[in-house]
Structures are given as structure tokens and as C-alpha cells.
Scaffold this active site. Structure first.
Site, PDB file in Angstrom:
ATOM      1  N   TRP A  34      31.246  29.408  50.133  1.00  0.00           N
ATOM      2  CA  TRP A  34      32.172  30.522  50.375  1.00  0.00           C
ATOM      3  C   TRP A  34      31.441  31.817  50.681  1.00  0.00           C
ATOM      4  O   TRP A  34      31.940  32.660  51.407  1.00  0.00           O
ATOM      5  CB  TRP A  34      33.244  30.639  49.302  1.00  0.00           C
ATOM      6  CG  TRP A  34      32.951  31.135  47.924  1.00  0.00           C
ATOM      7  CD1 TRP A  34      31.820  30.974  47.185  1.00  0.00           C
ATOM      8  CD2 TRP A  34      33.887  31.864  47.088  1.00  0.00           C
ATOM      9  NE1 TRP A  34      31.982  31.545  45.947  1.00  0.00           N
ATOM     10  CE2 TRP A  34      33.235  32.082  45.858  1.00  0.00           C
ATOM     11  CE3 TRP A  34      35.187  32.326  47.254  1.00  0.00           C
ATOM     12  CZ2 TRP A  34      33.853  32.761  44.795  1.00  0.00           C
ATOM     13  CZ3 TRP A  34      35.793  32.987  46.195  1.00  0.00           C
ATOM     14  CH2 TRP A  34      35.132  33.207  44.988  1.00  0.00           C
ATOM     15  N   TYR A  80      15.314  27.933  41.644  1.00  0.00           N
ATOM     16  CA  TYR A  80      16.726  27.756  41.322  1.00  0.00           C
ATOM     17  C   TYR A  80      16.921  26.448  40.561  1.00  0.00           C
ATOM     18  O   TYR A  80      16.371  25.409  40.927  1.00  0.00           O
ATOM     19  CB  TYR A  80      17.570  27.729  42.607  1.00  0.00           C
ATOM     20  CG  TYR A  80      19.049  27.598  42.326  1.00  0.00           C
ATOM     21  CD1 TYR A  80      19.821  28.721  42.051  1.00  0.00           C
ATOM     22  CD2 TYR A  80      19.674  26.347  42.307  1.00  0.00           C
ATOM     23  CE1 TYR A  80      21.174  28.608  41.764  1.00  0.00           C
ATOM     24  CE2 TYR A  80      21.030  26.234  42.019  1.00  0.00           C
ATOM     25  CZ  TYR A  80      21.773  27.364  41.752  1.00  0.00           C
ATOM     26  OH  TYR A  80      23.105  27.241  41.467  1.00  0.00           O
ATOM     27  N   GLN A 106      33.425  24.458  47.119  1.00  0.00           N
ATOM     28  CA  GLN A 106      33.815  25.814  46.706  1.00  0.00           C
ATOM     29  C   GLN A 106      35.096  26.211  47.427  1.00  0.00           C
ATOM     30  O   GLN A 106      35.541  25.503  48.329  1.00  0.00           O
ATOM     31  CB  GLN A 106      32.684  26.815  47.038  1.00  0.00           C
ATOM     32  CG  GLN A 106      31.767  27.088  45.860  1.00  0.00           C
ATOM     33  CD  GLN A 106      30.738  28.173  46.147  1.00  0.00           C
ATOM     34  OE1 GLN A 106      30.344  28.401  47.274  1.00  0.00           O
ATOM     35  NE2 GLN A 106      30.291  28.841  45.101  1.00  0.00           N
ATOM     36  N   GLY A 166      34.314  28.928  42.019  1.00  0.00           N
ATOM     37  CA  GLY A 166      33.704  30.188  42.441  1.00  0.00           C
ATOM     38  C   GLY A 166      33.625  31.190  41.296  1.00  0.00           C
ATOM     39  O   GLY A 166      32.827  32.114  41.320  1.00  0.00           O
ATOM     40  N   ASP A 168      32.508  31.083  38.056  1.00  0.00           N
ATOM     41  CA  ASP A 168      31.732  30.108  37.293  1.00  0.00           C
ATOM     42  C   ASP A 168      31.960  30.062  35.781  1.00  0.00           C
ATOM     43  O   ASP A 168      32.173  29.002  35.217  1.00  0.00           O
ATOM     44  CB  ASP A 168      30.239  30.335  37.544  1.00  0.00           C
ATOM     45  CG  ASP A 168      29.872  30.145  39.002  1.00  0.00           C
ATOM     46  OD1 ASP A 168      30.777  30.104  39.843  1.00  0.00           O
ATOM     47  OD2 ASP A 168      28.679  30.043  39.303  1.00  0.00           O
ATOM     48  N   ARG A 200      24.489  36.545  32.222  1.00  0.00           N
ATOM     49  CA  ARG A 200      24.600  35.192  32.764  1.00  0.00           C
ATOM     50  C   ARG A 200      25.271  34.246  31.764  1.00  0.00           C
ATOM     51  O   ARG A 200      25.353  34.555  30.576  1.00  0.00           O
ATOM     52  CB  ARG A 200      23.203  34.634  33.097  1.00  0.00           C
ATOM     53  CG  ARG A 200      22.359  35.508  34.002  1.00  0.00           C
ATOM     54  CD  ARG A 200      22.907  35.611  35.400  1.00  0.00           C
ATOM     55  NE  ARG A 200      22.889  34.323  36.093  1.00  0.00           N
ATOM     56  CZ  ARG A 200      23.426  34.107  37.286  1.00  0.00           C
ATOM     57  NH1 ARG A 200      24.045  35.078  37.921  1.00  0.00           N
ATOM     58  NH2 ARG A 200      23.360  32.922  37.855  1.00  0.00           N
ATOM     59  N   TYR A 356      29.200  38.393  34.329  1.00  0.00           N
ATOM     60  CA  TYR A 356      29.527  37.477  35.415  1.00  0.00           C
ATOM     61  C   TYR A 356      31.038  37.469  35.688  1.00  0.00           C
ATOM     62  O   TYR A 356      31.579  38.461  36.143  1.00  0.00           O
ATOM     63  CB  TYR A 356      28.951  36.098  35.067  1.00  0.00           C
ATOM     64  CG  TYR A 356      28.452  35.297  36.243  1.00  0.00           C
ATOM     65  CD1 TYR A 356      27.763  35.894  37.290  1.00  0.00           C
ATOM     66  CD2 TYR A 356      28.654  33.927  36.305  1.00  0.00           C
ATOM     67  CE1 TYR A 356      27.301  35.149  38.362  1.00  0.00           C
ATOM     68  CE2 TYR A 356      28.189  33.169  37.369  1.00  0.00           C
ATOM     69  CZ  TYR A 356      27.525  33.781  38.400  1.00  0.00           C
ATOM     70  OH  TYR A 356      27.074  33.042  39.463  1.00  0.00           O
ATOM     71  N   TRP A 357      31.742  36.366  35.443  1.00  0.00           N
ATOM     72  CA  TRP A 357      33.179  36.307  35.747  1.00  0.00           C
ATOM     73  C   TRP A 357      34.045  36.529  34.503  1.00  0.00           C
ATOM     74  O   TRP A 357      35.220  36.200  34.497  1.00  0.00           O
ATOM     75  CB  TRP A 357      33.525  34.966  36.400  1.00  0.00           C
ATOM     76  CG  TRP A 357      33.049  34.900  37.821  1.00  0.00           C
ATOM     77  CD1 TRP A 357      31.882  34.371  38.276  1.00  0.00           C
ATOM     78  CD2 TRP A 357      33.720  35.416  38.983  1.00  0.00           C
ATOM     79  NE1 TRP A 357      31.771  34.513  39.645  1.00  0.00           N
ATOM     80  CE2 TRP A 357      32.888  35.153  40.102  1.00  0.00           C
ATOM     81  CE3 TRP A 357      34.927  36.080  39.195  1.00  0.00           C
ATOM     82  CZ2 TRP A 357      33.236  35.517  41.407  1.00  0.00           C
ATOM     83  CZ3 TRP A 357      35.276  36.438  40.490  1.00  0.00           C
ATOM     84  CH2 TRP A 357      34.438  36.161  41.571  1.00  0.00           C
ATOM     85  N   GLU A 400      25.777  42.129  42.966  1.00  0.00           N
ATOM     86  CA  GLU A 400      26.624  40.933  42.966  1.00  0.00           C
ATOM     87  C   GLU A 400      27.966  41.225  42.298  1.00  0.00           C
ATOM     88  O   GLU A 400      29.017  40.809  42.769  1.00  0.00           O
ATOM     89  CB  GLU A 400      25.879  39.822  42.215  1.00  0.00           C
ATOM     90  CG  GLU A 400      26.533  38.470  42.247  1.00  0.00           C
ATOM     91  CD  GLU A 400      25.703  37.414  41.515  1.00  0.00           C
ATOM     92  OE1 GLU A 400      26.165  36.256  41.478  1.00  0.00           O
ATOM     93  OE2 GLU A 400      24.607  37.717  40.991  1.00  0.00           O
TER      94      GLU A 400
END
Length: 434
Positions: A34, A80, A106, A166, A168, A200, A356-357, A400
Site C-alpha cells: 500500500w 529487516y 495489505q 496496515g 499493525d 514499536r 505506532y498504531w 512515519e
């Protein structure tokens, strides 16, 4: 503004590799599904060739069954985790032979991205000609979702991993983790060497993430087996809204191209069924917005997040429901001390504005909200979303994600995660032009 737009273009050009973009250096060194779509929207404003290459490279990694992976591992790097060796996409008989990838997907943004590229294009006949060369692959991706990811044939597709959403580490998944008890895995995280670990997901969350992948691998990424056995099986309003929005776009583009009546008819059938089920099943009257549904445990996950409002972008709610959603958003997410729109309900005890989310503001969701609010005539609130987004970028840079509390932005250190982040730059450019 001009200096910032110039910087945004530099970010995009610097993150563009050989035919594709990375989200940002070090933290995300590959191509993400995405991200690529949203990045192409930014490129379309000043380098249509790169925008087209971005989509072409993404679709080049499509599997034989129409599936598009969420990460395509173009390069060998150990910065990664989990990488290509862990995911083993080749376990699936129809996986790409050309590229190694994950066995997850995604949110399917590619359909509406093609329509955005056409909208932005200064040479529409040339862009439509390009779209004609790739649109059938996007159609094939939609066919995959409706034939392989909808076990109850209701027009709503499932995701089998939180990474597919998306969003996470959203607090919404905490309820699902509570039903699971995966083994403790031994592995070396890479993300926490690049950014602060407090921003994170935790080690235990990663155990859950890896466990779901191990189950999928055990069954060679078979959709049928995953639907039967995965402990994580969710109908996600953001994911399904992106599919519905992309369906709309494919219908519009196929009509422009002409001679595709059969595909238009099929897309319309999927669309009618999807929108109906989406409204019947995912709207929570009491909360006044859309929510996730846990298909494995057959129960609604009754939380408000930025995903709850994403259906505005896909024209899914009625005018009455849209009004209810906007009231809830402004009441809970839109206070004087808050930037719009936090990724999770700021009034919840699970809210974390740095993680993050679990609470920060994300540019991609704000971009969708801006467009959705305008479509329903909420132009003033749309303008606030746009201005909030521009302000946090001007204050912190192209991060981000960003702290949703205004007081955290006083010293310009409220941007988190990766810096010089591609979709933040790309969608900033698009917001400026609207």
C-alpha cells in the site's frame, strides 16, 4: 510551503530505487504494497514515469492467483526482520518465481491509485493508455479477494494477520492476542536498532505475529486452510473500504477504456454485495461508526479507531450515518488539544499517542479522511484535517507518524518512527495541490 514541497520531492526521489520506492531508509528497505500505491500519487504530480514504474513493479510480483504480497524483497539485506528466508513465499504453488515476498497482503489501494493518477495527469490519453496495460492485473487481485477471502460469500473479505490490516499493532488486536498463547520465539529484532523501542510493538506482540505466519506456512499459505485454522481472522473496515473504493475506481476506469462490460458487471455485483454487508455487519449503532469483526470468534470488536471513519472515503455510509460518524470523530478525536485524526480512540485506556498504531496521527489515514469528508460536504472539517496534517509535517518533518497531542509538538520532536518517510511526503504533495 515551497521549500517543504521541494523537500517532499527530494524524499521521494531519494527513496526511489530501481523501479520502486522504499518507505524509508534502514527501517523499511523493500517495496511495500500500500505504500507503493500512495507513493505513486505523489510522483504523479511531478514524475508520472516513476509513478507508473512504481505500480508496474508492484504488479510484476503478483502471484498466479491474483494475490499481491505486502512486501516484495528486491534486495538482500539483513536490516529487516522477518525477511524473505522467514516468510518462504515459495511454499505457495502459485507464488511469484521472479520475486521473493511475504505470504500476506495489505489494503488493496491500487484501483483508486490508478484513478488518482488519471485525475492528476496532464496528459490524460497517455495515462489512460498506461492504465489499460495494468488494470486487468488489478481486477485479478480483486477477483482473488472475492473468490478466496470471503468464506461466507457475504462480500466482506478477511485478513489473517494484523500486518495485512496496515494498522499493525492497533489496540483492537489485543482482544485477539488474549485468545492466543503462542510459543516464545527467539529472534533478533531489527526495527528497534533504528528507532526507539517505546515507539514499536513489543517482543510478546511479535511472538503472536510470527506464530500466525508459522501456521500459514505449515499449510503452504493455502487460503482455505488459513480460513479454517488461523487464530486471527478479521473483517477490517479499513481494508474492506479500500477494496470497495478501488472497485468503484475500476468500474469508472473500465467505462472510460470501453469494451469491458463483463468486468464492469462483475465488479458491480461484488460492489453491491460488499456495500450492503459492510453497512449491515460493520456499523455499530451504539458507537455511531464502523468497527472490526472477529470472524474466528464470531464477535464484533467494539473500538473506535481512524479505520472507523475510512468508509467515508469509499462513499459507504448514508448521509445520516456519515453525520453520526463526523460527530463521534469530532467529539472523541477532535478536541482543542488534539490533532486530527488519532489512529485510536483518545478517550480509551488503551490509547498511546506515541506508539505506532495505538494513537499517533498517520498522514495516509488523514489523506483518506480529507477526501471522504469533502465528498460528504464536511468541507470545514476536511480543511482542518488538511491543515493539521500540513502543520505537523511543517513542525517535525516527514516522519512515519506523529503525536496526536498538540502540546507534544512544542519543540518539534513529535514525529516518530522512520524519518523522510515516502508516503508522508507523497500525500503532503497531493494535499497541497487540492
Amino acid at each position: 510551503m515551497e521549500a517543504l514541497e521541494k523537500k517532499a520531492k527530494e524524499v521521494l526521489v531519494n527513496n526511489f530505487k530501481e523501479g520502486f520506492s522504499i518507505p524509508c531508509a534502514k527501517l523499511y528497505p523493500f517495496q511495500w504494497f500500500w505504500d507503493s500505491g500512495l507513493i505513486a500519487i505523489g510522483f504523479a504530480h511531478f514524475d508520472m514515469e516513476k509513478a507508473e514504474q512504481e505500480i508496474e513493479t508492484l504488479l510484476d510480483a503478483q502471484w498466479g492467483n491474483g494475490f499481491i504480497p505486502h512486501i516484495i524483497f528486491h534486495t538482500e539485506t539483513d536490516t529487516y526482520f522477518p525477511g524473505a528466508d522467514f516468510h518462504q513465499s515459495n511454499l505457495h504453488p502459485e507464488a511469484s518465481k521472479k520475486y521473493r515476498s511475504t505470504g500476506m497482503t495489505q489494503p488493496p489501494v491500487t484501483g483508486f491509485v490508478l484513478e488518482e493518477m488519471y485525475r492528476i495527469s496532464k496528459d490524460k490519453p497517455a495515462t489512460l493508455k498506461y492504465i489499460e496495460t495494468v488494470i486487468d492485473k488489478v481486477y485479478s487481485n480483486h477477483n482473488y479477494f472475492f473468490t478466496k477471502r470471503d468464506p461466507q460469500n457475504e462480500g466482506l473479505v478477511y485478513i489473517y494477520h494484523n500486518w495485512e490490516s496496515g494498522t499493525d499493532n492497533s489496540p483492537i488486536w489485543d482482544d485477539i492476542w488474549a485468545t492466543m498463547n503462542p510459543p516464545e520465539y527467539t529472534f533478533e529484532r531489527r526495527d528497534t536498532t533504528h528507532v526507539d523501542a517505546s515507539e514499536r510493538p513489543s517482543k510478546r506482540e511479535y511472538d503472536h505475529y510470527l506464530h500466525i505466519i508459522e501456521i500459514a506456512k505449515e499449510h503452504n499459505y493455502s487460503d482455505e486452510k488459513i480460513a479454517e485454522l488461523s487464530p486471527f481472522l478479521v473483517q477490517d473496515p479499513l481494508f474492506n473500504a479500500m477494496l470497495i473504493k478501488s472497485n468503484q475506481s475500476l468500474i469508472a476506469l473500465y467505462k472510460l477504456i470501453g469494451n469491458n462490460d463483463d468486468k464492469v458487471e462483475q465488479l458491480q455485483k461484488w460492489q453491491d454485495k460488499s456495500v450492503k454487508s459492510f453497512n449491515n455487519k460493520l456499523f455499530d449503532e451504539e458507537l455511531g461508526a464502523y468497527i472490526h469483526y472477529d470472524l474466528r470468534n464470531e464477535k464484533p470488536l467494539r473500538y473506535l479507531s481512524s479505520s472507523s471513519f475510512a468508509p467515508l472515503y469509499a462513499n459507504i455510509p448514508s448521509k445520516e450515518r456519515a453525520a453520526s460518524m463526523v460527530n463521534i470523530m469530532m467529539d472523541k478525536f477532535g478536541g482543542d488539544q488534539q490533532y486530527l485524526c488519532a489512529s485510536f480512540d483518545p478517550t480509551s485506556e488503551r490509547f498511546n499517542p506515541k506508539k505506532y498504531w495505538r494513537g499517533p496521527v498517520w498522514v495516509n489515514l488523514n489523506w483518506m479522511l480529507f477526501n471522504g469528508l469533502n465528498q460528504y460536504g464536511y468541507n470545514n472539517i476536511a480543511e482542518r484535517v488538511k491543515q493539521d496534517t500540513i502543520d505537523i509535517i511543517a513542525n517535525n518533518g516527514f516522519y512515519e507518524y506523529f503525536d496526536s497531542r498538540k502540546q507534544a509538538h512544542k519543540d518539534g520532536n513529535a514525529g516518530y518512527g522512520g524519518n523522510d518517510f515516502s508516503w508522508s511526503a507523497a500525500l503532503y504533495i497531493d494535499l497541497l495541490k487540492r
